[in-house]
Design a protein around this motif. Structure first.
Motif, PDB file in Angstrom:
ATOM      1  N   VAL A  59      -9.104  -5.329  -5.391  1.00 28.67           N
ATOM      2  CA  VAL A  59      -7.932  -6.124  -5.041  1.00 28.67           C
ATOM      3  C   VAL A  59      -8.371  -7.460  -4.478  1.00 28.67           C
ATOM      4  CG1 VAL A  59      -5.854  -6.268  -3.626  1.00 28.67           C
ATOM      5  CG2 VAL A  59      -6.552  -4.068  -4.583  1.00 28.67           C
ATOM      6  N   SER A  60      -7.877  -8.543  -5.059  1.00 23.36           N
ATOM      7  CA  SER A  60      -8.095  -9.893  -4.543  1.00 23.36           C
ATOM      8  C   SER A  60      -6.851 -10.706  -4.839  1.00 23.36           C
ATOM      9  CB  SER A  60      -9.328 -10.538  -5.187  1.00 23.36           C
ATOM     10  OG  SER A  60      -9.165 -10.639  -6.594  1.00 23.36           O
ATOM     11  N   PHE A  82      -9.654  -3.910   0.403  1.00 18.36           N
ATOM     12  CA  PHE A  82      -8.601  -4.783  -0.088  1.00 18.36           C
ATOM     13  C   PHE A  82      -8.927  -6.202   0.369  1.00 18.36           C
ATOM     14  CE2 PHE A  82      -6.647  -0.632  -0.074  1.00 18.36           C
ATOM     15  CZ  PHE A  82      -5.869  -0.628  -1.226  1.00 18.36           C
ATOM     16  N   ASP A  83      -9.573  -6.980  -0.518  1.00 20.21           N
ATOM     17  CA  ASP A  83      -9.911  -8.358  -0.183  1.00 20.21           C
ATOM     18  C   ASP A  83      -8.745  -9.305  -0.442  1.00 20.21           C
ATOM     19  OD1 ASP A  83     -12.524  -7.797   0.658  1.00 20.21           O
ATOM     20  OD2 ASP A  83     -13.202  -7.702  -1.420  1.00 20.21           O
ATOM     21  N   GLY A  84      -7.677  -8.791  -0.995  1.00 20.27           N
ATOM     22  CA  GLY A  84      -6.431  -9.526  -1.141  1.00 20.27           C
ATOM     23  C   GLY A  84      -5.308  -8.670  -0.592  1.00 20.27           C
ATOM     24  N   SER A  85      -4.088  -8.938  -1.001  1.00 21.73           N
ATOM     25  CA  SER A  85      -2.949  -8.161  -0.500  1.00 21.73           C
ATOM     26  C   SER A  85      -2.269  -7.437  -1.649  1.00 21.73           C
ATOM     27  CB  SER A  85      -1.949  -9.067   0.213  1.00 21.73           C
ATOM     28  OG  SER A  85      -1.404 -10.014  -0.682  1.00 21.73           O
ATOM     29  N   VAL A  86      -1.592  -6.335  -1.312  1.00 23.47           N
ATOM     30  CA  VAL A  86      -0.931  -5.518  -2.314  1.00 23.47           C
ATOM     31  C   VAL A  86       0.318  -4.905  -1.705  1.00 23.47           C
ATOM     32  CG1 VAL A  86      -2.267  -3.457  -1.736  1.00 23.47           C
ATOM     33  CG2 VAL A  86      -1.273  -3.670  -4.025  1.00 23.47           C
ATOM     34  N   SER A  87       1.348  -4.707  -2.530  1.00 25.73           N
ATOM     35  CA  SER A  87       2.540  -3.947  -2.143  1.00 25.73           C
ATOM     36  C   SER A  87       2.543  -2.656  -2.948  1.00 25.73           C
ATOM     37  CB  SER A  87       3.817  -4.745  -2.418  1.00 25.73           C
ATOM     38  OG  SER A  87       3.935  -5.841  -1.558  1.00 25.73           O
ATOM     39  N   ASN A  89       4.701   0.317  -3.872  1.00 32.44           N
ATOM     40  CA  ASN A  89       6.107   0.708  -3.868  1.00 32.44           C
ATOM     41  C   ASN A  89       6.217   2.155  -4.328  1.00 32.44           C
ATOM     42  OD1 ASN A  89       6.887  -1.894  -3.093  1.00 32.44           O
ATOM     43  ND2 ASN A  89       6.818  -2.590  -5.214  1.00 32.44           N
ATOM     44  N   VAL A  90       6.694   3.020  -3.423  1.00 36.24           N
ATOM     45  CA  VAL A  90       6.656   4.462  -3.639  1.00 36.24           C
ATOM     46  C   VAL A  90       8.062   4.974  -3.941  1.00 36.24           C
ATOM     47  CG1 VAL A  90       5.973   6.683  -2.682  1.00 36.24           C
ATOM     48  CG2 VAL A  90       4.718   4.607  -2.022  1.00 36.24           C
ATOM     49  N   TYR A  91       8.302   5.309  -5.218  1.00 29.60           N
ATOM     50  CA  TYR A  91       9.539   5.980  -5.614  1.00 29.60           C
ATOM     51  C   TYR A  91       9.305   7.478  -5.786  1.00 29.60           C
ATOM     52  CZ  TYR A  91      11.213   1.273  -6.547  1.00 29.60           C
ATOM     53  OH  TYR A  91      11.574  -0.040  -6.416  1.00 29.60           O
ATOM     54  N   GLY A  92       8.048   7.849  -6.069  1.00 24.24           N
ATOM     55  CA  GLY A  92       7.664   9.246  -6.202  1.00 24.24           C
ATOM     56  C   GLY A  92       6.990   9.734  -4.937  1.00 24.24           C
ATOM     57  N   THR A  93       5.710  10.188  -5.061  1.00 22.45           N
ATOM     58  CA  THR A  93       4.976  10.727  -3.917  1.00 22.45           C
ATOM     59  C   THR A  93       3.607  10.060  -3.825  1.00 22.45           C
ATOM     60  OG1 THR A  93       6.088  12.864  -4.120  1.00 22.45           O
ATOM     61  CG2 THR A  93       4.043  12.804  -2.847  1.00 22.45           C
ATOM     62  N   PHE A  94       3.271   9.566  -2.646  1.00 26.64           N
ATOM     63  CA  PHE A  94       1.968   8.961  -2.387  1.00 26.64           C
ATOM     64  C   PHE A  94       1.287   9.777  -1.298  1.00 26.64           C
ATOM     65  CE2 PHE A  94      -0.326   4.945  -0.622  1.00 26.64           C
ATOM     66  CZ  PHE A  94      -1.510   5.347  -1.246  1.00 26.64           C
ATOM     67  N   THR A  95       0.194  10.483  -1.681  1.00 31.57           N
ATOM     68  CA  THR A  95      -0.602  11.225  -0.708  1.00 31.57           C
ATOM     69  C   THR A  95      -1.791  10.341  -0.346  1.00 31.57           C
ATOM     70  OG1 THR A  95       0.087  13.343  -1.646  1.00 31.57           O
ATOM     71  CG2 THR A  95      -1.862  13.345  -0.239  1.00 31.57           C
ATOM     72  N   TYR A  96      -1.739   9.786   0.850  1.00 29.89           N
ATOM     73  CA  TYR A  96      -2.670   8.737   1.265  1.00 29.89           C
ATOM     74  C   TYR A  96      -3.666   9.331   2.258  1.00 29.89           C
ATOM     75  CZ  TYR A  96      -4.094   4.160   3.216  1.00 29.89           C
ATOM     76  OH  TYR A  96      -4.809   3.068   3.630  1.00 29.89           O
ATOM     77  N   ASN A  97      -4.840   9.770   1.731  1.00 28.92           N
ATOM     78  CA  ASN A  97      -5.832  10.456   2.554  1.00 28.92           C
ATOM     79  C   ASN A  97      -7.162   9.707   2.557  1.00 28.92           C
ATOM     80  OD1 ASN A  97      -3.937  12.443   3.046  1.00 28.92           O
ATOM     81  ND2 ASN A  97      -4.704  13.822   1.472  1.00 28.92           N
ATOM     82  N   SER A  98      -7.109   8.385   2.565  1.00 33.57           N
ATOM     83  CA  SER A  98      -8.334   7.584   2.548  1.00 33.57           C
ATOM     84  C   SER A  98      -8.336   6.608   3.709  1.00 33.57           C
ATOM     85  CB  SER A  98      -8.454   6.825   1.222  1.00 33.57           C
ATOM     86  OG  SER A  98      -7.366   5.916   1.076  1.00 33.57           O
ATOM     87  N   SER A  99      -9.555   6.112   4.017  1.00 36.06           N
ATOM     88  CA  SER A  99      -9.718   5.067   5.028  1.00 36.06           C
ATOM     89  C   SER A  99     -10.008   3.762   4.293  1.00 36.06           C
ATOM     90  CB  SER A  99     -10.865   5.404   5.985  1.00 36.06           C
ATOM     91  OG  SER A  99     -10.568   6.571   6.715  1.00 36.06           O
ATOM     92  N   ASP A 100      -9.135   2.778   4.434  1.00 42.36           N
ATOM     93  CA  ASP A 100      -9.251   1.526   3.695  1.00 42.36           C
ATOM     94  C   ASP A 100      -9.433   0.353   4.644  1.00 42.36           C
ATOM     95  OD1 ASP A 100      -8.810   2.881   1.275  1.00 42.36           O
ATOM     96  OD2 ASP A 100      -6.640   2.761   1.540  1.00 42.36           O
ATOM     97  N   ASN A 101     -10.014  -0.696   4.117  1.00 39.72           N
ATOM     98  CA  ASN A 101     -10.183  -1.942   4.871  1.00 39.72           C
ATOM     99  C   ASN A 101      -9.315  -3.016   4.239  1.00 39.72           C
ATOM    100  OD1 ASN A 101     -12.223  -0.934   6.649  1.00 39.72           O
ATOM    101  ND2 ASN A 101     -13.705  -1.123   4.971  1.00 39.72           N
ATOM    102  N   PHE A 102      -8.398  -3.571   5.037  1.00 39.16           N
ATOM    103  CA  PHE A 102      -7.524  -4.646   4.561  1.00 39.16           C
ATOM    104  C   PHE A 102      -8.094  -5.963   5.087  1.00 39.16           C
ATOM    105  CE2 PHE A 102      -5.025  -0.821   4.504  1.00 39.16           C
ATOM    106  CZ  PHE A 102      -4.320  -0.911   3.311  1.00 39.16           C
ATOM    107  N   ASN A 103      -8.891  -6.618   4.222  1.00 41.06           N
ATOM    108  CA  ASN A 103      -9.676  -7.779   4.659  1.00 41.06           C
ATOM    109  C   ASN A 103      -9.129  -9.105   4.159  1.00 41.06           C
ATOM    110  OD1 ASN A 103     -11.629  -5.959   5.752  1.00 41.06           O
ATOM    111  ND2 ASN A 103     -12.440  -5.664   3.676  1.00 41.06           N
ATOM    112  N   GLY A 104      -8.048  -9.082   3.426  1.00 42.55           N
ATOM    113  CA  GLY A 104      -7.631 -10.298   2.731  1.00 42.55           C
ATOM    114  C   GLY A 104      -6.982 -11.354   3.589  1.00 42.55           C
ATOM    115  N   GLY A 105      -6.664 -11.047   4.841  1.00 38.43           N
ATOM    116  CA  GLY A 105      -6.015 -12.020   5.709  1.00 38.43           C
ATOM    117  C   GLY A 105      -4.518 -12.082   5.523  1.00 38.43           C
TER     118      GLY A 105
END
Length: 656
Positions: A59-60, A82-87, A89-105
């Motif tokens: 992601v950038s 995540f060196d950029g930004s992202v949206s 959008n969850v209409y179904g199911t998102f199982t979020y079991n990770s450790s992420d770095n949001f570095n994009g500012g």
């Protein structure tokens, strides 16, 4: 309280406007499959339309979207930078079991739509991430979960739900922003240092046992510590002391099962009810119309504690005189002013707003282009639909930035009318139907469409705070059958003097003088014959001898001999006749009283509930007022219909 409204309301608008949500998954650049590799390098969309596991994402840039379709699911366990930004959008199911770095500012978003599910086993979340939840978000980790850094969570709308009953503790950290309009459930909660924690009037927060607050909190809704729903030990509520800006403020209903220790600043404007627990006040409590009730415990003021404010109440159920059991205040400078009285909890009333912008639309395209200036001093009228008719509520004037605002609005139907400056040389830009950029929101007479305000939505949502109603205006050649130099309406005693001047007429037949009380429905007052053919100034005049009490709108219908016609701009005159009305007291608990100079000009009086139903009506002079002792508490409207057909409405709060 208006200052507090803006302090909490404006930041919410800024963050909500930044949110990028979609009614459905848009056309995608990629469709994800398990194990795939995807490069989201700016304004790219990745669609998840089936059930998949881990994928590799780079992601950038900004404007990237990942959309999980209805019925689809994504289980994410591998970490991502995540060196950029992202949206997402969850209409179904998102199982979020990770450790992420949001570095994009730039802030990234997880937008859980209504009917969508977010499940996460994270033990810590933060750093440039914002979750907008309109569905169900569940934290599954059984340990302590830290909300860190600049993390924000918005529980948006009555159907939104946050479930955090598995974790032993949720901790709100530095610069967190938490806002709730739905339901939140916690085992235990510590507000360690939140920048803003607001429970809206529609919000309900249930905490199983332990609630420790030493960050900023504003409760307009309902907070309950249940002590036994998910656990049974250490049931208590503690307010810590972190200094100015980190106060506890309760405007709604708070119910605590267990001990309450107030060790920091607290403002009680609603009701705090303590069941099966002791109350200890070590710092001064203040507020307006606030109340504390202790049902089965010992109540104590000690240390630097005090209990004061405006019209404050206290009640200890199992104490003989229902006052505090003990007052051991060590600080003589701290007062204890209150009355011993039991009060039922009443949630703070929620309001919405309508407003935005008027500008000079130089190229008449209906779009706010660069270089086009704001229109200052433009009169804007607000109308509310009450009991089957449009009633003028209030008038505003645009400021130096072209902005106007109508706030403190209850749920209902409204519309806005803009009034052009005098002189007859300005016209409204109509809605531009050829582009999606519909900056102009009015017809040629300056009327907006119907606007519905629903205060069950969170602050900043357009259904509650519609700050999108714009009007474009321009100066130019009149499109009317005659060249109108001026059209003026002036009050003279209890009449309205109309005068208009034309500089040229060709084939003109007559002028209809039209009047309206709402800007929606117009009636013809009279007809004045036109000059027909003229190249010199011609002056016309008309006197309305029987205007309505309040706001009167006037326009000219200019009719040509071939039957074509056009309207002038609208002029407004306010008349205050002898039937001037004062309604008091407000709020009222027993009887609404009236001061009316001339009852003969009042044909009917109605008392309406919020659904527009008449709960009382009379055609007689109400010299003894209206008895409201047996009516439920809440907001009502008193509607007075004049013998000339005009209607005026007044809001009245019945409080018990």
């Amino acid at each position: 309280m208006k200052k507090l409204f803006y302090l909490w309301f404006l930041p919410a608008i800024i963050l909500l406007l930044a949110n990028q949500t979609f009614a459905q998954c848009p056309a995608a650049d990629f469709t994800a499959v398990t194990g795939g590799n995807y490069n989201l390098n700016g304004n790219k969309t990745l669609a998840i339309t089936s059930s998949i596991g881990d994928i590799n994402i780079n992601v950038s840039g900004t404007g990237n979207v990942i959309c999980i379709a209805n019925g689809a699911s994504w289980t994410k366990t591998n970490g991502t930078n995540f060196d950029g930004s992202v949206s997402i959008n969850v209409y179904g199911t998102f199982t979020y079991n990770s450790s992420d770095n949001f570095n994009g500012g730039n802030t990234s978003y997880i937008n859980v739509q209504e009917g969508g599910f977010l499940n996460t086993n994270t033990s810590g979340i933060g750093s440039n991430l914002l979750i907008n939840n309109q569905g169900t978000t569940t934290f599954t980790n059984t340990g302590t979960i830290q909300f860190r850094d600049s993390f924000s969570f918005y529980n948006m709308g009555a159907k939104s739900k946050l479930v955090a009953t598995a974790p032993s503790m949720i901790v709100f950290g530095t610069n967190n922003v938490i806002e709730n309009s739905g339901v939140m459930e916690f085992s235990s909660l510590e507000n360690a240092d939140a920048k803003r924690f607001k429970n809206e009037a529609s919000g309900v927060i249930n905490i199983s046992r332990y609630f420790y607050n030493h960050g900023a909190i504003l409760n307009d809704g309902e907070i309950n510590t249940l002590c036994g729903s998910f656990g049974s030990s250490a049931c208590q509520f503690i307010i810590g002391d972190k200094g100015p800006g980190k106060e506890f403020q309760n405007n709604g209903c708070m119910n605590v099962t267990g001990d309450v220790n107030i060790r920091g600043a607290a403002f009680i404007n609603g009701t705090l009810t303590i069941s099966n627990g002791n109350l200890t006040i070590d710092k001064k409590i203040s507020g307006n119309n606030g109340s504390i009730i202790v049902t089965n415990g010992v109540s104590t003021i000690s240390s630097d504690g005090g209990y004061s404010g405006t019209n404050m109440k206290f009640w200890d159920e199992n104490t003989g005189n229902h006052d505090f059991d003990q007052k051991n205040n060590n600080n003589p400078g701290v007062t204890t002013v209150y009355s011993v009285e039991k009060r039922t909890c009443v949630k703070a009333e929620v309001f919405g707003s309508i407003g935005d912008y008027v500008w000079f639309d130089k190229n008449k395209d209906g779009i706010q282009n660069n270089g086009e200036l704001p229109a200052t001093g433009v009169k804007v009228q607000l109308y509310e639909y009450v009991s089957g008719s449009w009633t003028q509520v209030i008038t505003a004037v645009t400021d130096s930035y072209g902005k106007y605002l109508f706030d403190e609005l209850t749920s209902g139907k409204y519309k806005v009318t803009f009034i052009l400056p005098s002189g007859g040389k300005y016209f409204f830009t109509l809605k531009n139907a050829t582009t999606s950029d519909l900056d102009s929101d009015v017809d040629m007479e300056g009327n907006s469409g119907e606007i519905t305000i629903d205060t069950s939505f969170p602050a900043g949502n357009v259904n509650r705070d519609n700050l999108t109603v714009d009007a474009g205006m321009y100066e130019g050649t009149t499109p009317l059958p005659v060249t109108l130099i001026s059209f003026n309406a002036d009050k003279e005693n209890e009449t309205v003097q109309l005068q208009w001047i034309t500089s040229a007429e060709t084939n003109s037949e007559s002028f209809d003088i039209e009047n309206s009380l709402t800007g929606k429905t117009w009636q013809k007052l009279d007809n004045v014959v036109a000059a027909g053919e003229s190249s010199t100034k011609t002056t016309y005049a008309y006197v309305d001898k029987n205007p309505s009490n309040g706001e009167n709108l006037y326009r000219l219908k200019m009719i040509d001999k071939d039957g074509t016609f056009a309207y002038s701009s609208i002029r407004s005159v306010t008349i205050e006749t002898g039937s001037q009305v004062t309604i008091y007291p407000n709020p009222v608990s027993e009887r609404i009283l009236f001061k009316v100079n001339d009852w003969s000009k009042i044909g009917k009086v109605q008392l309406l509930d919020l659904n527009g139903r008449a709960v009382y009506q009379s055609i007689k002079a109400l010299v003894d007022g209206i008895d409201v002792k047996n009516l439920p508490a809440g907001l009502y409207a008193v509607s007075l219909t004049g013998t000339n057909g005009s209607t005026n409405s007044y809001k009245v709060l019945i409080a018990k």
